[in-house]
Design an enzyme around this catalytic site. Structure first.
Site, PDB file in Angstrom:
ATOM      1  N   CYS A  78      60.154  -7.748  -8.077  1.00 54.35           N
ATOM      2  CA  CYS A  78      60.250  -8.530  -9.313  1.00 54.35           C
ATOM      3  C   CYS A  78      58.884  -8.660  -9.993  1.00 54.35           C
ATOM      4  O   CYS A  78      58.364  -7.674 -10.502  1.00 54.35           O
ATOM      5  CB  CYS A  78      60.911  -9.881  -9.039  1.00 54.35           C
ATOM      6  SG  CYS A  78      61.425 -10.678 -10.564  1.00 54.35           S
ATOM      7  N   HIS A 165      65.759  -8.582  -6.528  1.00 52.89           N
ATOM      8  CA  HIS A 165      65.344  -9.297  -5.307  1.00 52.89           C
ATOM      9  C   HIS A 165      66.143  -8.804  -4.099  1.00 52.89           C
ATOM     10  O   HIS A 165      67.228  -9.320  -3.834  1.00 52.89           O
ATOM     11  CB  HIS A 165      65.569 -10.799  -5.478  1.00 52.89           C
ATOM     12  CG  HIS A 165      64.584 -11.451  -6.386  1.00 52.89           C
ATOM     13  ND1 HIS A 165      63.363 -11.918  -5.952  1.00 52.89           N
ATOM     14  CD2 HIS A 165      64.628 -11.685  -7.710  1.00 52.89           C
ATOM     15  CE1 HIS A 165      62.701 -12.427  -6.975  1.00 52.89           C
ATOM     16  NE2 HIS A 165      63.435 -12.295  -8.061  1.00 52.89           N
ATOM     17  N   GLU A 167      65.676  -9.491  -1.144  1.00 51.08           N
ATOM     18  CA  GLU A 167      65.682 -10.492  -0.077  1.00 51.08           C
ATOM     19  C   GLU A 167      66.842 -11.476  -0.168  1.00 51.08           C
ATOM     20  O   GLU A 167      67.137 -12.182   0.778  1.00 51.08           O
ATOM     21  CB  GLU A 167      64.342 -11.245  -0.038  1.00 51.08           C
ATOM     22  CG  GLU A 167      64.042 -12.160  -1.236  1.00 51.08           C
ATOM     23  CD  GLU A 167      63.444 -11.436  -2.443  1.00 51.08           C
ATOM     24  OE1 GLU A 167      63.696 -10.228  -2.607  1.00 51.08           O
ATOM     25  OE2 GLU A 167      62.740 -12.098  -3.226  1.00 51.08           O
ATOM     26  N   GLY A 220      61.514 -35.028  22.538  1.00 52.74           N
ATOM     27  CA  GLY A 220      62.908 -34.781  22.896  1.00 52.74           C
ATOM     28  C   GLY A 220      63.524 -33.759  21.960  1.00 52.74           C
ATOM     29  O   GLY A 220      64.613 -33.262  22.195  1.00 52.74           O
ATOM     30  N   GLY A 221      62.821 -33.433  20.860  1.00 55.77           N
ATOM     31  CA  GLY A 221      63.326 -32.454  19.895  1.00 55.77           C
ATOM     32  C   GLY A 221      62.999 -31.027  20.329  1.00 55.77           C
ATOM     33  O   GLY A 221      62.243 -30.811  21.275  1.00 55.77           O
ATOM     34  N   ASP A 223      61.323 -28.498  18.778  1.00 50.93           N
ATOM     35  CA  ASP A 223      59.999 -27.912  18.568  1.00 50.93           C
ATOM     36  C   ASP A 223      58.998 -28.335  19.637  1.00 50.93           C
ATOM     37  O   ASP A 223      58.304 -27.497  20.225  1.00 50.93           O
ATOM     38  CB  ASP A 223      59.450 -28.285  17.181  1.00 50.93           C
ATOM     39  CG  ASP A 223      60.406 -27.854  16.070  1.00 50.93           C
ATOM     40  OD1 ASP A 223      61.270 -27.009  16.339  1.00 50.93           O
ATOM     41  OD2 ASP A 223      60.281 -28.374  14.953  1.00 50.93           O
TER      42      ASP A 223
END
Ligand code: XMP
Length: 522
Positions: A78, A165, A167, A220-221, A223
């Site tokens: 683009c 585009h 993507e 506790g998550g 990540d």
């Protein structure tokens, strides 16, 4: 390690280029056009993104391609395609042939970029300016009804450009075109898998950290858990994790999560500090004040715990790639990022160096890496949970009594979601069917409203609280839609909550999307 560099000119969909390449197991990095990195031997190709700007505009984003064009494979998308035309002998004009949305592109010449792509296929356009004359040495390889120069190749170089585009999902064969670029043109081997990521990260962490001690805050998550396990592989006992019980966690959460961590062999210090948080919240009912009180108490507790670990040099954080891109994007840090998502101020206060082993990963890649590390599915597919915990799901002042009510109602909701079969896609692993309703939902939780209303139970009048249930589908938490939970699920659930939870006589279901609402109520 081979990689592709994406230079971002500010398009809304630049991140998607990165996503598509990662799906092909190709490592890539997105950099703002004005902060282009040094190109080393690892760089196999460069992609120029789209942009809301016009190349003819006064402050049009500009990058010097002296070290790239003609030397490395290059793909302009683009604005990137217009940039290459405008600065290398072509012409870009604001003509009548602007296109937005669907267009059909026909392949006009043999090109490795279009290998295996049908003669005509749908592409997604979004441009006001049009390339009216190609740059020097270029030949057209694709056209649409309205735009002759929809794709071109500069002969004698590995330089390609597409006006559309590839993507975005609506470009039917866009993913194949990107694959052709990285595989056929750049020669990438597509070997960047979770296992290879783990192997290189562990080696890098070992050499970076040596015998230094590292502290990490576990929540506790997903990540922070994946970051911890990865670091543990690299430096073993030199990693100490701190898991703070802020007194605002879900029913049995502190004990359950701590136990899973210990099963995984992590060295975790559990800091039970509920009282400090509740004291800090006493008499506070304004949402922002509550968040601040919780954030400040967290920093104090974490800092005090960390000081007990002598000789620590590093603070590890579970920062992931979207946070990195957002905070150094072309447009500056995004206004939508909330400062409270990070424990702002902690690193400065503690005077530690920062290590962020997941900073190159997208959320679903973090999950894939977590699975490859052998972390239990239960932890990997957990819904996101906010740092301030139930503190922002009890509207108004937080008290022990309200916490007890909310914990019970919420546990019933979450357990029921986990026990309700469903035939929908999984929200935590693309391409898989969900194993239950919980797994098909991005995030669910219960709010306790500061409202009491009249009811009747048995022969008695009641005057009790109302709770609101929230379940949303989302990809990044930035936008979200409410989930159409089955009526019979809601019916059973409301009965169960009202029958079992003392203090609640009314249940509502939140049917607001984000925007204009937010996921959390405070
Ligand atoms: P909102 O309420 O802004 O939430 O729509 C978007 C996502 O972010 C989570 N959230 C937080 N996460 N600390 C966190 O770690 C916070 O202070 C916080 N506030 C909201 C929310 O649960 C949702 O997933």
């Amino acid at each position: 390690m081979e990689k592709i560099i994406i230079l971002d000119f500010g398009s809304q969909v630049t991140q998607l280029i990165g996503r598509r390449l990662r799906e092909l197991n190709v490592y890539c990095e997105i950099h703002p056009f004005n902060k282009a990195p040094q190109l080393d031997a690892e760089v196999k190709g460069v992609i120029l993104s789209g942009s809301p700007a016009s190349v003819r505009g006064e402050n049009a984003p500009f990058v010097d391609l002296g070290e790239i064009k003609g030397k490395l494979p290059l793909l302009g998308i683009c604005y990137g395609a217009q940039f290459l035309a405008y600065h290398y002998g072509g012409m870009v004009e604001n003509s009548d042939s602007r296109e937005y949305g669907r267009a059909m592109m026909s392949v006009k010449a043999d090109s490795p970029l279009f290998e295996g792509i049908p003669q005509t296929s749908q592409v997604w356009m979004s441009h006001g300016d049009t390339i009216t004359r190609l740059p020097e040495g270029a030949v057209v390889i694709g056209s649409t009804d309205d735009v002759d120069n929809a794709a071109y190749h500069i002969e004698g170089e590995e330089t390609y450009a597409v006006q559309f585009h590839p993507e975005v999902f609506h470009s039917e064969y866009g993913a194949e075109m990107l694959k052709n670029f990285v595989v056929r043109i750049c020669g990438c081997s597509c070997s960047w898998t979770p296992d290879s990521f783990i192997e290189t990260s562990v080696a890098e962490l070992k050499s970076k950290l040596g015998d230094d001690k590292v502290i990490l805050g576990l929540s506790g998550g997903v990540d922070s858990t994946v970051a911890a396990v990865l670091l543990n592989r690299a430096i073993g006992a030199n990693l100490t994790c701190i898991f703070v019980d802020n007194g605002l966690l879900r029913k049995n959460e502190f004990e359950d999560v701590l136990e899973s961590y210990q099963d995984m062999g992590l060295n975790v210090v559990g800091a039970r500090s509920g009282k400090l948080f509740l004291d800090a919240l006493k008499g506070v009912s304004d949402p922002e004040q509550k968040r601040k009180a919780i954030g400040k108490t967290f920093i104090d507790v974490f800092d005090a715990e960390a000081h007990k670990i002598s000789g620590a040099k590093w603070l590890a954080q579970g920062t992931i790639y979207p946070d990195v891109i957002e905070s150094c994007s072309v447009n500056g840090p995004s206004a939508t990022i909330k400062s409270h998502h990070n424990v702002g101020g902690l690193p400065e206060k503690m005077n530690l160096k920062i290590v962020e082993p997941l900073r190159s990963l997208f959320k679903d890649e973090v999950r894939r890496v977590g699975r490859a590390l052998g972390i239990k599915e239960e932890l990997i597919s957990r819904h996101p949970f906010p740092g301030p915990s139930l503190g922002i799901r009890i509207l108004g002042e937080v008290t022990e009594e309200k916490l007890a009510i909310l914990r019970e109602a919420d546990a019933i909701f979450i357990n029921k979601l986990k026990n309700w079969p469903c035939d929908l896609p999984s929200a935590s692993e693309p391409g898989r069917r969900a194993s239950n309703l919980y797994d098909s939902i991005w995030q669910a939780g219960t709010m306790l409203l500061p409202v009491r209303s009249v009811g009747v139970m048995g022969d008695e009048r009641t005057y009790e609280y109302t709770c609101a249930l929230r379940a949303v589908i989302s990809t990044d938490g930035m936008t979200a839609d409410w989930v159409h939970l089955p009526y019979d699920f809601l019916a059973e659930l409301s009965n169960e909550i009202i029958n079992k939870v003392r203090g609640v006589n009314r249940v509502c279901y939140d049917i607001s999307s984000k925007p204009p609402a937010t996921i959390e109520w405070e």
